[in-house]
Scaffold this motif. Sequence first.
Motif, PDB file in Angstrom:
ATOM      1  N   GLY A   1       0.965  -1.117  -0.023  1.00  0.00           N
ATOM      2  CA  GLY A   1       0.235  -0.002  -0.054  1.00  0.00           C
ATOM      3  C   GLY A   1       0.904   1.148  -0.025  1.00  0.00           C
ATOM      4  N   ASP A   2       1.840   1.119   0.920  1.00  0.00           N
ATOM      5  CA  ASP A   2       2.923   2.474   0.935  1.00  0.00           C
ATOM      6  C   ASP A   2       3.420   2.737  -0.239  1.00  0.00           C
ATOM      7  OD1 ASP A   2       2.526   3.111   3.589  1.00  0.00           O
ATOM      8  OD2 ASP A   2       4.334   2.025   4.330  1.00  0.00           O
ATOM      9  N   GLU A   3       3.783   1.602  -1.001  1.00  0.00           N
ATOM     10  CA  GLU A   3       4.662   1.927  -2.339  1.00  0.00           C
ATOM     11  C   GLU A   3       3.491   2.100  -3.458  1.00  0.00           C
ATOM     12  OE1 GLU A   3       7.943  -1.802  -1.423  1.00  0.00           O
ATOM     13  OE2 GLU A   3       5.993  -2.265  -2.773  1.00  0.00           O
ATOM     14  N   ALA A   4       2.373   1.797  -3.307  1.00  0.00           N
ATOM     15  CA  ALA A   4       1.345   2.216  -4.418  1.00  0.00           C
ATOM     16  C   ALA A   4       1.256   3.810  -4.270  1.00  0.00           C
ATOM     17  CB  ALA A   4      -0.040   1.570  -4.089  1.00  0.00           C
ATOM     18  N   VAL A   5       1.195   4.353  -3.003  1.00  0.00           N
ATOM     19  CA  VAL A   5       1.211   5.780  -2.623  1.00  0.00           C
ATOM     20  C   VAL A   5       2.239   6.446  -3.321  1.00  0.00           C
ATOM     21  CG1 VAL A   5       1.485   7.559  -1.122  1.00  0.00           C
ATOM     22  CG2 VAL A   5      -0.110   5.735  -0.588  1.00  0.00           C
ATOM     23  N   ALA A   6       3.568   5.748  -3.316  1.00  0.00           N
ATOM     24  CA  ALA A   6       4.850   6.141  -3.888  1.00  0.00           C
ATOM     25  C   ALA A   6       4.528   6.235  -5.543  1.00  0.00           C
ATOM     26  CB  ALA A   6       5.971   5.482  -3.477  1.00  0.00           C
ATOM     27  N   MET A   7       4.306   5.183  -6.076  1.00  0.00           N
ATOM     28  CA  MET A   7       4.217   5.325  -7.447  1.00  0.00           C
ATOM     29  C   MET A   7       3.047   6.331  -7.860  1.00  0.00           C
ATOM     30  SD  MET A   7       6.359   3.661  -9.316  1.00  0.00           S
ATOM     31  CE  MET A   7       5.477   4.128 -10.697  1.00  0.00           C
ATOM     32  N   GLY A   8       2.009   6.402  -7.045  1.00  0.00           N
ATOM     33  CA  GLY A   8       1.019   7.406  -7.311  1.00  0.00           C
ATOM     34  C   GLY A   8       1.220   8.888  -7.485  1.00  0.00           C
ATOM     35  N   ALA A   9       2.176   9.195  -6.420  1.00  0.00           N
ATOM     36  CA  ALA A   9       2.932  10.460  -6.314  1.00  0.00           C
ATOM     37  C   ALA A   9       3.839  10.807  -7.532  1.00  0.00           C
ATOM     38  CB  ALA A   9       3.775  10.568  -5.196  1.00  0.00           C
ATOM     39  N   VAL A  10       4.736   9.586  -7.934  1.00  0.00           N
ATOM     40  CA  VAL A  10       5.731   9.830  -9.082  1.00  0.00           C
ATOM     41  C   VAL A  10       4.944  10.110 -10.200  1.00  0.00           C
ATOM     42  CG1 VAL A  10       6.930   8.336 -10.628  1.00  0.00           C
ATOM     43  CG2 VAL A  10       7.477   8.361  -8.149  1.00  0.00           C
ATOM     44  N   HIS A  11       3.755   9.095 -10.467  1.00  0.00           N
ATOM     45  CA  HIS A  11       2.842   9.598 -11.723  1.00  0.00           C
ATOM     46  C   HIS A  11       2.341  10.605 -11.606  1.00  0.00           C
ATOM     47  CE1 HIS A  11       3.277   4.948 -13.182  1.00  0.00           C
ATOM     48  NE2 HIS A  11       4.254   5.772 -13.323  1.00  0.00           N
ATOM     49  N   ALA A  12       1.977  11.318 -10.457  1.00  0.00           N
ATOM     50  CA  ALA A  12       1.262  12.625 -10.474  1.00  0.00           C
ATOM     51  C   ALA A  12       2.278  13.793 -10.706  1.00  0.00           C
ATOM     52  CB  ALA A  12       0.638  12.915  -9.063  1.00  0.00           C
ATOM     53  N   GLY A  13       3.578  13.263 -10.889  1.00  0.00           N
ATOM     54  CA  GLY A  13       4.669  14.340 -11.162  1.00  0.00           C
ATOM     55  C   GLY A  13       4.965  15.208 -10.324  1.00  0.00           C
ATOM     56  N   ILE A  14       5.158  14.576  -8.968  1.00  0.00           N
ATOM     57  CA  ILE A  14       5.992  15.230  -7.965  1.00  0.00           C
ATOM     58  C   ILE A  14       7.283  15.651  -8.336  1.00  0.00           C
ATOM     59  CG2 ILE A  14       4.527  14.346  -5.989  1.00  0.00           C
ATOM     60  CD1 ILE A  14       6.935  12.535  -5.284  1.00  0.00           C
ATOM     61  N   SER A  15       7.978  16.591  -7.577  1.00  0.00           N
ATOM     62  CA  SER A  15       9.202  17.023  -7.924  1.00  0.00           C
ATOM     63  C   SER A  15       9.937  16.776  -6.631  1.00  0.00           C
ATOM     64  CB  SER A  15       9.251  18.567  -8.032  1.00  0.00           C
ATOM     65  OG  SER A  15       8.596  18.953  -9.352  1.00  0.00           O
ATOM     66  N   ALA A  16       9.260  16.452  -5.483  1.00  0.00           N
ATOM     67  CA  ALA A  16      10.172  16.335  -4.246  1.00  0.00           C
ATOM     68  C   ALA A  16       9.245  15.419  -3.256  1.00  0.00           C
ATOM     69  CB  ALA A  16      10.653  17.432  -3.643  1.00  0.00           C
ATOM     70  N   ALA A  17       9.935  14.714  -2.280  1.00  0.00           N
ATOM     71  CA  ALA A  17       9.450  14.061  -1.311  1.00  0.00           C
ATOM     72  C   ALA A  17      10.167  14.135  -0.014  1.00  0.00           C
ATOM     73  CB  ALA A  17       8.965  12.520  -1.685  1.00  0.00           C
ATOM     74  N   TYR A  18       9.638  14.119   0.943  1.00  0.00           N
ATOM     75  CA  TYR A  18      10.081  14.453   2.069  1.00  0.00           C
ATOM     76  C   TYR A  18       9.399  13.571   3.338  1.00  0.00           C
ATOM     77  CZ  TYR A  18      12.026  18.620   0.085  1.00  0.00           C
ATOM     78  OH  TYR A  18      12.523  19.232  -0.791  1.00  0.00           O
ATOM     79  N   ALA A  19      10.262  12.975   4.289  1.00  0.00           N
ATOM     80  CA  ALA A  19       9.534  12.207   5.230  1.00  0.00           C
ATOM     81  C   ALA A  19      10.565  12.187   6.489  1.00  0.00           C
ATOM     82  CB  ALA A  19       9.338  10.818   4.826  1.00  0.00           C
ATOM     83  N   TYR A  20      10.072  11.620   7.651  1.00  0.00           N
ATOM     84  CA  TYR A  20      10.877  11.286   8.775  1.00  0.00           C
ATOM     85  C   TYR A  20      10.377   9.699   8.795  1.00  0.00           C
ATOM     86  CZ  TYR A  20      13.525  10.615  13.216  1.00  0.00           C
ATOM     87  OH  TYR A  20      14.242   9.925  14.119  1.00  0.00           O
TER      88      TYR A  20
END
Lengths: 531, 187
Positions: free
Chosen positions: A8-27
């Motif tokens: 599920g987490d990885e699906a969020v990541a792929m969704g964000a990539v395909h939404a054209g994110i320029s950056a991702a941040y996290a702790y």
Amino acid sequence: MTEMVLLGDEAVAMGAVHAGISAAYAYPGTPSTEITEFLIRYAAKKGKPYVAWSANEKTAYEEAMGVSMVGKRALVSMKHVGLNVAADPFMNSAIVTINGGLVVASADDPGMHSSQNEQDSRYYAEFARIPCMEPADQQQAYLMTRAAFDYSERFKVPIMLRLVTRLAHSRAVVQLDQGRDENPLAKPGDPTSWTLLPANARKQWRNLLNRQKDFLAYSEETEFNTLNLVGEKGGIGVITSGIGRNYFLEIAGSTDCSYSHLHIGVYPVPVQKIRALAAHASVIYLFEDGYPYIERMLKGLLPQSIDIRGKESGHLPPDGELSPEVVRAALGFEALPSPEPIQFKLPTRPPQLCKGCPHSDTYEALKAALAGFSQTLTTSDIGCYTLGALPPYKAIESCVCMGASVSMAVGASAAGFHPVVAVVGDSTFLHSGVTGLMDAATRNANMTLIILDNQTVGMTGGQPTILPSSRLKQAVLGIGVDPEHCQVIETHRKNREENSRIIRKEIEYQGLSVIIAVRECLETAKKAKKN
Amino acid sequence: MKYDIVLAGVGGQGVLSLSAIIASSAMREGLEVKQSEVHGMAQRGGAVLAHLRLSDKRIHSDLIPKGTAQMILSMELLEALRYLDFLSPGARVVTAQNPFINIPDYPELDQLISVVKGLPGAIIVDAEKMAKEAGSVRATNMVMVGAASSFLPVKRETLLALIEETFARKGEKVVEINKKAFEAGRG
């Protein structure tokens, strides 16, 4: 259209990539960590997006806001309690006029598999008056994340994506579409929409309140909120949210009963759809993972003719996570037969520190150093070393929130308690302990801080700490800790007596002392050797 | 058709890679698959549990409902007993014979073996020994895939192909050891 097997987490990541994110941040924080882990692996291969672990959730959130301000899309991920740390930027990002899409993934942990509470992030979304999207499965996790970025830009608000452990950490096939390009850089023409001086903030706040009706209209029309009415009026209605849908469908599919069903994946809740269900049913069951959020909204305070059944009514347990069994029992079906229980007492097998873990050597040395005092207090914090609360160590006495070991020790020593020792991991120290140490240094608090420097964020799988080990002592001294009372020790079995003596000496010193106990995490060392 | 497997073991025993081989094989054969895993604190030497669901129809729940699983597949003897309430009547318990003793109150081994043997449908595999004979104790989890394989709705050839693909980057020798371990477990 391609297929991938994703958590599920990885699906969020792929969704964000395909939404054209320029950056991702996290702790890092379970169960959200794998979003960023996936993005790091993806970016290593493809060269983008920009992905980084931040010092804590607050800085991560603010970095994502900066990306949004200049027109690009950003994802910020955290576990539910991380949102407490990021609450300041989170609440106020709702008031500004979002430019590039901003999505915050907050992963809740109902049942507390790896957390200190089971707070429900949906309340935060409502608190900030922003929309929240809650995927039911891996496919929706992908689709909703993509949609969330469009939604964020269309309505100029941050969007919360609420996940729960069982979706975050479950794997299935996901169908992927073509990705979208990144946004161009585009600074907002009117900076007052990001400058929350009272005069601007009042305008922005009213503006956010005015958009509530648009959020509601979206909730009514979106295909993520589906209503299916069956049978005659007066039947049984069910409202599910998130993964509650899956357990309900699993159970309903194994019975002959028919239910009118409203699934809610997007908040604010779709009022018209709920009213349509209520007009059709005489009983409504609520299956939501987390707090009885929708249930309480439906129930309100005044008497009503419809029978609402969920956690508040006692049809489901008030705490813990949803499961097929819980839903089954609530709907009034008997448990399925399973084999005769065995007459054998099973010992539990709780998690424990790895054999030879540097923390165990520090705890042994600390316990020896504290021997002989009539009373002692050892505050601690969040990480692998929290397992030191369990036998055989029983070396620590608190674990509340990130960094609290340090500040609680400051308080306890001010109250007159002695000796007080705070034990914190290197990453937790840098996340939130460093501010507490400023208080301690300013007041020369009569306490000893032990920083367990294993050079990694251990519990979440060995992410790098924000400062390398070599700069930890400088950071501590820079705050104003007396160099005479800042000791670096190599924590190892062979040094246990010597280390115990050093710790004892610093505990006896009337004032602030800091001990940095250094040795690399075994798991991280093993991983480094493999690569 | 649906086949639900509860996978058990202790953190670090390779439960997830075992699960991945079966899951990928099932997908290769066109089945729908869901696999629920445990990450975070529980992985630190504690009991771990994964749910693997295979079906030719849509799978809704990520978790296996209690009383419906067809198999418990365990890397560790004691852990084989922890999730019996998930099993449906007539289900299998396939477990490695080897204990992983990291708790002070671990039961007497003889007693434990007799309890497991008393379960209907239990299969106890001397997995570490078989893996050693195949060439490496690290292939223990592939012995267990082999031991489970004749009950799974997946062909032997597909499982072998996936083992080959999974270990290919580690070299031919590792592939051979793991295939041998699988065959030994299949018996």
